[in-house]
Write an enzyme that holds these catalytic residues in place. Sequence first.
Site, PDB file in Angstrom:
ATOM      1  N   GLY A 133      32.984  44.844 -45.007  1.00 61.29           N
ATOM      2  CA  GLY A 133      34.364  44.231 -44.680  1.00 61.29           C
ATOM      3  C   GLY A 133      34.659  44.452 -42.964  1.00 61.29           C
ATOM      4  CB  ILE A 134      34.146  47.286 -40.792  1.00 62.10           C
ATOM      5  CG1 ILE A 134      35.041  48.316 -41.626  1.00 62.10           C
ATOM      6  CG2 ILE A 134      34.418  47.354 -39.310  1.00 62.10           C
ATOM      7  CD1 ILE A 134      36.553  48.269 -41.333  1.00 62.10           C
ATOM      8  CG  ASP A 180      25.590  45.401 -57.802  1.00 65.35           C
ATOM      9  OD1 ASP A 180      24.793  46.390 -58.064  1.00 65.35           O
ATOM     10  OD2 ASP A 180      26.504  45.593 -57.166  1.00 65.35           O
ATOM     11  CE  LYS A 230      10.995  59.487 -44.481  1.00 66.08           C
ATOM     12  NZ  LYS A 230       9.677  59.299 -44.055  1.00 66.08           N
ATOM     13  CG  HIS A 264      54.451  46.159 -49.585  1.00 66.66           C
ATOM     14  ND1 HIS A 264      53.903  47.400 -50.029  1.00 66.66           N
ATOM     15  CD2 HIS A 264      55.154  45.618 -50.718  1.00 66.66           C
ATOM     16  CE1 HIS A 264      54.131  47.537 -51.047  1.00 66.66           C
ATOM     17  NE2 HIS A 264      54.751  46.437 -51.789  1.00 66.66           N
ATOM     18  CB  CYS A 290      57.734  48.863 -51.946  1.00 68.26           C
ATOM     19  SG  CYS A 290      57.743  47.614 -53.342  1.00 68.26           S
ATOM     20  CG  LEU A 291      58.262  53.737 -56.019  1.00 67.55           C
ATOM     21  CD1 LEU A 291      58.967  53.281 -57.321  1.00 67.55           C
ATOM     22  CD2 LEU A 291      57.065  54.493 -56.494  1.00 67.55           C
ATOM     23  CG  ASP A 324      36.586  44.586 -47.583  1.00 71.23           C
ATOM     24  OD1 ASP A 324      36.730  45.655 -46.686  1.00 71.23           O
ATOM     25  OD2 ASP A 324      35.558  44.712 -48.434  1.00 71.23           O
ATOM     26  CE  LYS A 362       8.210  52.306 -48.570  1.00 73.48           C
ATOM     27  NZ  LYS A 362       6.793  51.629 -47.868  1.00 73.48           N
ATOM     28  N   PRO A 363      14.378  52.217 -47.747  1.00 75.88           N
ATOM     29  CG  PRO A 363      15.921  53.742 -48.085  1.00 75.88           C
ATOM     30  CD  PRO A 363      14.655  53.485 -47.164  1.00 75.88           C
ATOM     31  CD  GLU A 405      52.554  48.202 -46.704  1.00 74.45           C
ATOM     32  OE1 GLU A 405      53.829  48.153 -46.203  1.00 74.45           O
ATOM     33  OE2 GLU A 405      52.446  48.417 -47.969  1.00 74.45           O
TER      34      GLU A 405
END
Length: 539
Positions: free
Chosen positions: A20-21, A151, A190, A510, A383-384, A73, A192-193, A512
């Site tokens: 996402g970054i 996946d 490494k 919100h 909010c809450l 994201d 390899k991955p 934020e």
Amino acid sequence: MMNTKYIFITGGVVSSLGKGIISASLGKLLQARGFKVTIQKFDPYINIDPGTLNPYEHGECYVTADGMETDLDLGHYERFTGIRTTRENSITTGRIYKTVIDRERRGDYLGKTIQVVPHITDEIKRRMLRKDVKGEELDFVITEVGGTIGDIESAPFMEAIRQLRWQLGRDAVCVHLTYVPYLKAAGELKTKPTQHSVKELQGMGIQPDILVLRTERHLDDALRMKVASFCNVDLECVVQSEDLPSIYEVPVNMQRQGLDAAILRKIGIPVGETPAMASWHAFLEKQRNASREVHVALVGKYDLQDAYKSIRESLNLAGIYEDVKVKIHFVGSQGITRENAEEKLAGMAGIVICPGFGQRGIPGKIFAAEYARTHGVPCFGICLGMQMMVIEFARNVLGLADADSSEMNPKTPHNVIDLMEEQKGIIQLGGTMRLGEYPCRLRPGSLAGKAYDGQESVRERHRHRYEFNNRYREDFERAGMQCVGVNPDADLVEIVEIPSLPWYLGTQFHPEYSSTVLHPHPLFMSFIKACIDHGTVEA
Ligand code: GLN
């Protein structure tokens, strides 16, 4: 005008690499070159949206201005680029299937057998080839695919990318993010991955154009060359993403290594001058130079970095503009009692009471609000959190000992927070809250009014079902808690504050969700200033 170009971002080896970054950083870099960009996220899970997901499962649920509950994201995309995303920027397997199944039920497929290929993949492609909201062309559409290569559930997305790549030719670029681990015992990095991950991608018919290697140690040219040659990628297209002190350093680091330039070359667009990004650099300079700290308590129930992501980032961003480092101390609301509130919260320059749902940790949020109110500690309820400030005030100032929210106690005789009229009768949980942007009229001269620089009306994003009960409004105002922000159409209370205290304010919305790197939110700015007045320490 050029055709829209498509950038696909996939991840391999492990999750949590910061795709996402990287997507947000790339969006920022292309935007800095004057391109019109959007960034979207395709998540392979079956939920229609993350709105019904527990934060332990998936971190914070972010909300777009048009009221879509999305992956966190999208918060990074908006904070980095200032782009206002929409419901089209967050797609899940669930939404793809729902569209296809609804169409099938309507008989739109004229008796055909509906299959993953081509029907599901066609629907994925249709959404990947999006235009912007007004139907105008975009220069770049960046599509991040959630999950990790291999996946089972992301296979249809990979097939859609393979087809689009073939269809679009040079107008599509594939970026693959992998991990290069350092093995301490062997003293080696490494590759390899990464090689395996790329092989897996190639096995699905996708040759990555660009590799971004996440690493905790610097990778030298020989290692990059090895990766390039094993993976059929040009050396200049193997970029490293080392751990950095701040995520906001990533765009600059990517620019320095020529990530955006490499993409432009792949596509065949003249690279031109490297944009200066002066305001971004000025921001980073401030971030690096902040020498004082301000300690803020985050009172919530999820002890998890990602659970209150946008609040944490909004606090950090506001701090940077005020030349301080904000040190956030998570305080689990379940553990707060009236007796230990002092011990848990003493020494804090400010307290944020977090949003949330359900019973768990409610008394602790109310005790935190009480502590802040009775000790004059700057306190921001969101909010809450705002609802808990209201309940605390009702119980301890208005003397309504059993005041509550009907969310927590449906039988309370003093439902100072009550279910909104429009919410009554709603049974389905997903996507049915009061969501997205609504206007809020501000009382001139109030703390909120001043924080917003004298604006009369603002628009803020919401995600709730309960509201301040207007039957009690006059009682609150008379006793000193003012309703200084109100929705002009529905008369819903959006902001409360106690003017006799240094900074005690709660918002039903919100803030934020709309704080960005270049435009930190005015309420967070005002709150951080109050925290600084309350007390900073040398870093
Ligand atoms: N549970 C509260 C409501 O639904 C607050 C929601 C929130 O904090 N986002 O109104």
